[in-house]
Design an enzyme around this catalytic site. Structure first.
Site, PDB file in Angstrom:
ATOM      1  N   GLU A 291      60.496  67.180  27.881  1.00 59.11           N
ATOM      2  CA  GLU A 291      61.144  67.886  27.984  1.00 59.11           C
ATOM      3  C   GLU A 291      61.486  67.652  29.035  1.00 59.11           C
ATOM      4  O   GLU A 291      63.042  67.339  29.469  1.00 59.11           O
ATOM      5  CB  GLU A 291      60.331  69.436  27.069  1.00 59.11           C
ATOM      6  CG  GLU A 291      61.198  69.828  26.451  1.00 59.11           C
ATOM      7  CD  GLU A 291      60.985  71.412  26.130  1.00 59.11           C
ATOM      8  OE1 GLU A 291      60.861  71.755  24.796  1.00 59.11           O
ATOM      9  OE2 GLU A 291      60.713  72.766  26.748  1.00 59.11           O
ATOM     10  N   HIS A 320      39.566  54.003  16.472  1.00 59.23           N
ATOM     11  CA  HIS A 320      39.349  53.780  15.510  1.00 59.23           C
ATOM     12  C   HIS A 320      40.354  54.282  14.393  1.00 59.23           C
ATOM     13  O   HIS A 320      40.185  54.081  13.123  1.00 59.23           O
ATOM     14  CB  HIS A 320      37.815  54.108  15.251  1.00 59.23           C
ATOM     15  CG  HIS A 320      36.728  53.966  15.981  1.00 59.23           C
ATOM     16  ND1 HIS A 320      36.264  52.283  14.635  1.00 59.23           N
ATOM     17  CD2 HIS A 320      36.311  54.014  16.565  1.00 59.23           C
ATOM     18  CE1 HIS A 320      34.768  52.323  15.316  1.00 59.23           C
ATOM     19  NE2 HIS A 320      35.231  53.465  16.678  1.00 59.23           N
ATOM     20  N   LYS A 434      68.218  74.916  17.951  1.00 56.81           N
ATOM     21  CA  LYS A 434      68.290  76.484  18.281  1.00 56.81           C
ATOM     22  C   LYS A 434      69.684  77.252  17.123  1.00 56.81           C
ATOM     23  O   LYS A 434      70.061  78.150  16.914  1.00 56.81           O
ATOM     24  CB  LYS A 434      67.919  77.048  19.389  1.00 56.81           C
ATOM     25  CG  LYS A 434      66.901  76.216  19.736  1.00 56.81           C
ATOM     26  CD  LYS A 434      66.550  77.567  21.071  1.00 56.81           C
ATOM     27  CE  LYS A 434      65.183  77.134  21.619  1.00 56.81           C
ATOM     28  NZ  LYS A 434      65.343  77.525  22.902  1.00 56.81           N
TER      29      LYS A 434
END
Ligand code: PA5
Length: 462
Positions: A291, A320, A434
């Site tokens: 951010e 792995h 938003k």
């Protein structure tokens, strides 16, 4: 020093000049590093940013300690309602200092439990509520803006749940609010309802706020030594203001990441802790780095679309899972290993001979030694494949070291932002989504965004 940074495997002499930093590149950017240091210092001294000064605020920490001491015994669960910078720091602290928790496990199992409600997944919230008892739960609601839809919606549900369990009058004593002092509807609600409230300084952004009340309040309530955190962070702050690049660990780390990104095309940084306790910190760091540094424009207003994508990978677990790609896939990554010199457990492997070659070489050794060998081996293998990598080593995981490490990573991010000539402290990129959400959910003043969303839908279907 209790945290070391080893950049050897980022150097051209280890991974070649196409992928590693050359002596000339380092020499030619020393002035850039000094300018970045001066830039962050000026922003701090001018009051634009506040995170460097948070470790000094021991008065606030003492108030928080006193408040949690009073509440002690009245709860077995702390329910944190918040998201992004208002949640990840507390999770990282819980995981580091009371963990490690299983990677894909439930909420914290250490008492008092910390239950964090961030994602507004109704099934997740429903199950979390079922796992808590209202009479034994303290709710901490955190939002700097005081208006984040996820936090407000979840808090309304939690508050109703609390009220049903303890009665309307008692709710007041079971809610703590952390928000901005002079603005936001959460502040208004807190004042109207008489909730205990701690404030977030205006110049401390969410992802830089773990050492403000945002991280300290939940941390103190779950028993973390918050004064120790601040002591460690203060120590790192002293290091971060040093003008000597060799002695300034966050500045040096930032310069190497800057060069890896801008000169070697390493657009991805893999944060690779070899300790489950640091797993939460890796997720906190992901937000901090992403951010802060992912920006469309530079400080001169030019379109740059800059940033380095942070990825979290966990020690041998991800050896792995991800390392095949890291070794042989696109050479677009820089790896930052995080290791702990003295884990609190060594995991002694019993001396028990089985007569089987695949077993017996391990007997009498320890998991700590194996983990260390695996970390070193992965670094060596990546280096042989010209994959640049570096290493942070923490002596131990305790409050002071974690405070130091948080502050190191915050300074590193701030310095990298200056080097990239961007504003690391805003987040315009998350605002549009938003606003669409506010429009779709019918918030007053956002009907234009509802219309804009409708036209986007039309485009999709036409
Ligand atoms: O770093 C940031 O500023 C953001 O990630 C915020 O922390 C996040 O959006 C939550 O904001 P608020 O604390 O206002 O609810």
């Amino acid at each position: 020093m209790a945290i070391q940074f080893d950049e050897t495997n980022l150097l051209a002499r280890m991974v070649g000049a196409a992928d590693g930093v050359t002596v000339e590149e380092l020499a030619s950017t020393e002035r850039l590093a000094s300018a970045a240091l001066a830039g962050v210092k000026a922003l701090t001294d001018g009051g634009t940013i506040g995170f460097p000064n948070l470790p000094k605020d021991t008065d606030l920490a003492n108030q928080i300690v006193a408040h949690s001491a009073k509440a002690q015994g009245s709860y077995d669960t702390v329910c944190l309602v918040g998201i992004g910078g208002s949640a990840l720091g507390a999770w990282a602290l819980d995981c580091a200092l009371r963990g490690p928790h299983p990677v894909q496990g439930d909420h914290s199992t250490t008492k008092p439990r910390l239950v964090i409600l961030d994602n507004v997944d109704p099934e997740f919230v429903h199950l979390a509520l079922l796992s808590m008892k209202p009479k034994k739960t303290l709710v901490v609601v955190i939002a700097k803006s005081g208006a984040t839809a996820e936090t407000v919606a979840t808090f309304l549900i939690v508050r109703a749940w609390l009220e049903a369990g303890v009665g309307a009058k008692a709710v007041r004593s079971r809610v703590i609010v952390v928000t901005s002092e002079g603005r936001g509807d959460l502040k208004v609600l807190a004042t109207n309802e008489g909730y205990t409230t701690f404030h977030i300084p205006e110049n401390v952004g969410g992802r830089f706020s773990v050492l403000s009340a945002v991280g300290l309040v939940p941390a103190a309530l779950i028993g973390v030594d918050i004064l120790g955190l601040l002591r460690g962070a203060a120590r790192m702050t002293t290091i971060a203001w040093k003008s000597d690049l060799a002695a300034n660990l966050p500045l040096r780390a930032a310069l190497f990441q800057y060069l890896a990104l801008t000169r070697k095309g390493k657009t991805i940084q893999v944060a690779f802790p070899y300790a489950n306790r640091l797993w939460g910190t890796a997720f906190w760091f992901r937000q901090l780095w992403a951010e802060s540094l992912g920006k469309a424009k530079n400080r001169s207003g030019e379109i740059v679309h800059v940033g380095q994508t942070p990825v979290a990978a966990l020690g041998t677990t991800d050896q792995h899972s991800q390392v095949q790609l890291y070794m042989e896939g696109p050479n677009d990554k820089v790896f930052t290993f995080w290791s702990v010199k003295k884990p609190s457990q060594v995991g002694a492997i019993p001396v028990e001979r089985t007569g089987l070659e695949g077993f017996d070489y391990l007997t009498g050794q320890s998991l700590a030694k194996l983990l260390d060998a695996e970390c070193k081996s992965t670094q060596a293998a990546l280096t042989e494949n010209q994959r640049p990598n570096c290493l942070f080593t923490l002596d131990r995981v305790d409050a002071e070291h974690i405070g130091m490490f948080f502050q190191l990573l915050e300074f590193e991010t701030a310095f990298a932002g200056e080097m990239l000539n961007i504003n690391a402290f805003d987040q315009e990129g998350v605002e549009l989504g938003k606003k669409f959400t506010f429009g779709l959910m019918g918030r007053k003043g956002f009907s234009d965004f509802k219309k804009r969303y409708a036209s986007y839908e039309t485009r999709r279907t036409s």
